[in-house]
Enzyme design. Structure first.
Site, mmCIF file in Angstrom:
data_model
loop_
_atom_site.group_PDB
_atom_site.id
_atom_site.type_symbol
_atom_site.label_atom_id
_atom_site.label_comp_id
_atom_site.label_asym_id
_atom_site.label_seq_id
_atom_site.Cartn_x
_atom_site.Cartn_y
_atom_site.Cartn_z
ATOM 1 N N HIS A 131 9.973 1.504 -5.479
ATOM 2 C CA HIS A 131 9.290 2.743 -5.141
ATOM 3 C C HIS A 131 9.238 3.630 -6.379
ATOM 4 O O HIS A 131 10.263 3.894 -7.011
ATOM 5 C CB HIS A 131 10.020 3.479 -4.016
ATOM 6 C CG HIS A 131 9.857 2.824 -2.680
ATOM 7 N ND1 HIS A 131 10.641 3.131 -1.601
ATOM 8 C CD2 HIS A 131 8.989 1.864 -2.259
ATOM 9 C CE1 HIS A 131 10.276 2.403 -0.559
ATOM 10 N NE2 HIS A 131 9.276 1.629 -0.942
ATOM 11 N N ARG B 277 11.184 -4.797 4.196
ATOM 12 C CA ARG B 277 11.464 -3.697 3.274
ATOM 13 C C ARG B 277 12.007 -2.485 4.027
ATOM 14 O O ARG B 277 12.938 -1.817 3.570
ATOM 15 C CB ARG B 277 10.197 -3.335 2.495
ATOM 16 C CG ARG B 277 9.772 -4.445 1.542
ATOM 17 C CD ARG B 277 8.382 -4.240 0.967
ATOM 18 N NE ARG B 277 8.240 -3.017 0.195
ATOM 19 C CZ ARG B 277 8.695 -2.843 -1.030
ATOM 20 N NH1 ARG B 277 9.350 -3.822 -1.642
ATOM 21 N NH2 ARG B 277 8.509 -1.699 -1.677
ATOM 22 N N TYR C 277 14.637 7.575 -16.189
ATOM 23 C CA TYR C 277 16.098 7.525 -16.121
ATOM 24 C C TYR C 277 16.552 6.352 -15.261
ATOM 25 O O TYR C 277 17.421 5.574 -15.629
ATOM 26 C CB TYR C 277 16.615 8.845 -15.540
ATOM 27 C CG TYR C 277 18.101 8.892 -15.299
ATOM 28 C CD1 TYR C 277 18.995 9.054 -16.355
ATOM 29 C CD2 TYR C 277 18.602 8.781 -14.006
ATOM 30 C CE1 TYR C 277 20.359 9.108 -16.121
ATOM 31 C CE2 TYR C 277 19.964 8.827 -13.771
ATOM 32 C CZ TYR C 277 20.848 8.992 -14.825
ATOM 33 O OH TYR C 277 22.192 9.035 -14.594
ATOM 34 N N HIS D 173 6.133 -7.656 5.808
ATOM 35 C CA HIS D 173 6.373 -6.458 5.000
ATOM 36 C C HIS D 173 7.481 -5.586 5.600
ATOM 37 O O HIS D 173 8.089 -4.757 4.911
ATOM 38 C CB HIS D 173 5.076 -5.655 4.894
ATOM 39 C CG HIS D 173 5.080 -4.616 3.828
ATOM 40 N ND1 HIS D 173 5.572 -3.343 4.026
ATOM 41 C CD2 HIS D 173 4.671 -4.645 2.542
ATOM 42 C CE1 HIS D 173 5.444 -2.629 2.922
ATOM 43 N NE2 HIS D 173 4.917 -3.399 2.002
#
Length: 410
Positions: free
Chosen positions: A364, A340, A374, A337
């Site tokens: 995220h 990331r 957006y 992990h």
């Protein structure tokens, strides 16, 4: 009192009728001629009926024994009908062992989980718990027994895994209690006795040069080519390890440079909490496509990109990538992990104005829902540019993906 002769000679009539014995026991003779033993009793202020089976398969003597047993249960404050249902459940569950009931619980719940999570649940129990407690009657398992299974998992450094397994064991015990086959949940009792977790972020190397060195060392280890390619693709895409491990080939059609991950695969549960959740798009760099093409030569004929080496219809365990990093010398320094964090740190340092785009690449969720809507609609071209820049940075000096299909470089 009823006699066996009277029961045997009872003939059918136009309507069903009853032949009474004692203590509520009676024989119902149906209009069809069939005969069934029943017992009338009261429990909780309500009149109830209990069936003992057909005559003559169940004899008069056997029916009286069953009646006497039911009356004993009534004197003990138990409902004979409930006791009968429990016996049926135990019959279905074989010996009432932990493994048998756990598999029953798993079968009931697996349809509510995505395939990767369902596989992880049963495999963790098969590997860690069933060999030790699987054959034990679930009623006999104590909190000390549960803790004895979890301690070795903690000692090898897999504290989070131990906690997940405890939760799964607890769910099995709760299910057993609810179905009348256990009296308590010993897994709940050991929760506060488990080794404490260090709070904070998962270990990750965020320096670019050290990250390159780590990837090269791991790829030089002896390991299955699928595991090595999984590590490289994980480093390049910075998706979550569990998401990558369960990838079906259908999400990587030949010739595509954009990976579309369905929204439901981004979570463990099939039902997504966010009604507005949408698919996650991952731009594929030139190096990522090369790695996928190399992988296709190994597992491309099956449904899964990263199949389990023993069970091709199941996805690989994400732990396989972690073990590869451990063997390369990065235990407690970098976890799967952690890629990331590596990607985020390196790219945010170089492209600060692109932070919203980088966050979007990591899936995220923005706190501002308007901003989220957006961002979903924009930035795809910039994301493709950043994905290629990252691939060029992290794989600088690395060997081609095709070389990962053979043994380690010496």
């Amino acid at each position: 009192m009823l006699t066996d002769v009277a029961a045997r000679k009872a003939e059918k009539r136009e309507k069903a009728y009853k032949l009474y014995d004692a203590g509520g026991l009676h024989l119902v003779v149906a209009a069809s001629g069939g005969k069934l033993w029943r017992m009338k009793y009261q429990f909780g202020g309500k009149e109830k009926l209990l069936s003992f089976g057909p005559y003559p398969e169940v004899t008069l003597a056997a029916a009286r024994e069953a009646r006497d047993e039911a009356r004993t249960q009534l004197r003990a404050g138990k409902d004979p009908s409930i006791a009968k249902k429990i016996r049926k459940l135990e019959a279905v569950s074989g010996d009432g062992s932990f493994e048998t009931i756990a598999r029953e619980w798993y079968a009931l719940n697996k349809e509510h989980w995505v395939a990767r999570h369902a596989s992880d649940v049963i495999e963790s129990l098969e590997a860690e718990i069933f060999p030790i407690l699987g054959g034990s009657p679930i009623k006999d398992i104590s909190a000390a027994d549960v803790l004895a299974c979890l301690r070795p998992i903690e000692k090898r450094g897999a504290k989070e895994t131990a906690r997940r397994i405890r939760q799964r064991m607890s769910a099995v015990f709760v299910y057993a209690v609810a179905s009348g086959r256990a009296d308590n949940d010993p897994a709940a009792m050991v929760k506060k006795a488990m080794a404490p977790m260090k709070k904070g972020k998962q270990p990750a190397i965020t320096d670019l040069d050290k990250a390159r060195e780590m990837l090269a060392k791991a790829e030089s280890e002896t390991a299955h080519p699928v595991t090595k390619l999984a590590l490289r693709i994980l480093a390049l895409t910075a998706v979550r390890p569990g998401t990558l491990a369960a990838t079906p080939w259908a999400e990587w059609p030949a010739g595509s440079n954009l990976w579309q991950i369905p929204a439901e695969r981004m979570k463990l549960r099939l039902q997504h909490k966010d009604d507005e959740a949408r698919d996650h798009f991952v731009p594929l760099s030139r190096q990522t496509i090369e790695a996928i093409d190399a992988l296709r030569t190994i597992s491309g004929r099956g449904p899964l990109a990263f199949p389990n080496t023993r069970h091709a219809h199941k996805p690989m365990s994400e732990n396989a990538i972690g073990y590869l990093l451990h063997r390369a010398g990065y235990h407690s320094k970098h976890v799967p992990h952690g890629w990331r964090a590596t990607f985020s740190s390196v790219m945010n340092e170089r492209f600060r104005p692109d932070k919203p785009v980088i966050d979007l690449m990591l899936a995220h969720a923005p706190k501002d829902k308007v901003e989220g809507a957006y961002n979903r609609a924009l930035h795809l071209e910039r994301r493709k540019e950043l994905a290629q820049i990252w691939a060029d940075l992290i794989l600088e000096g690395a060997r081609p993906a095709a070389e990962l299909l053979v043994g380690p470089r010496r």
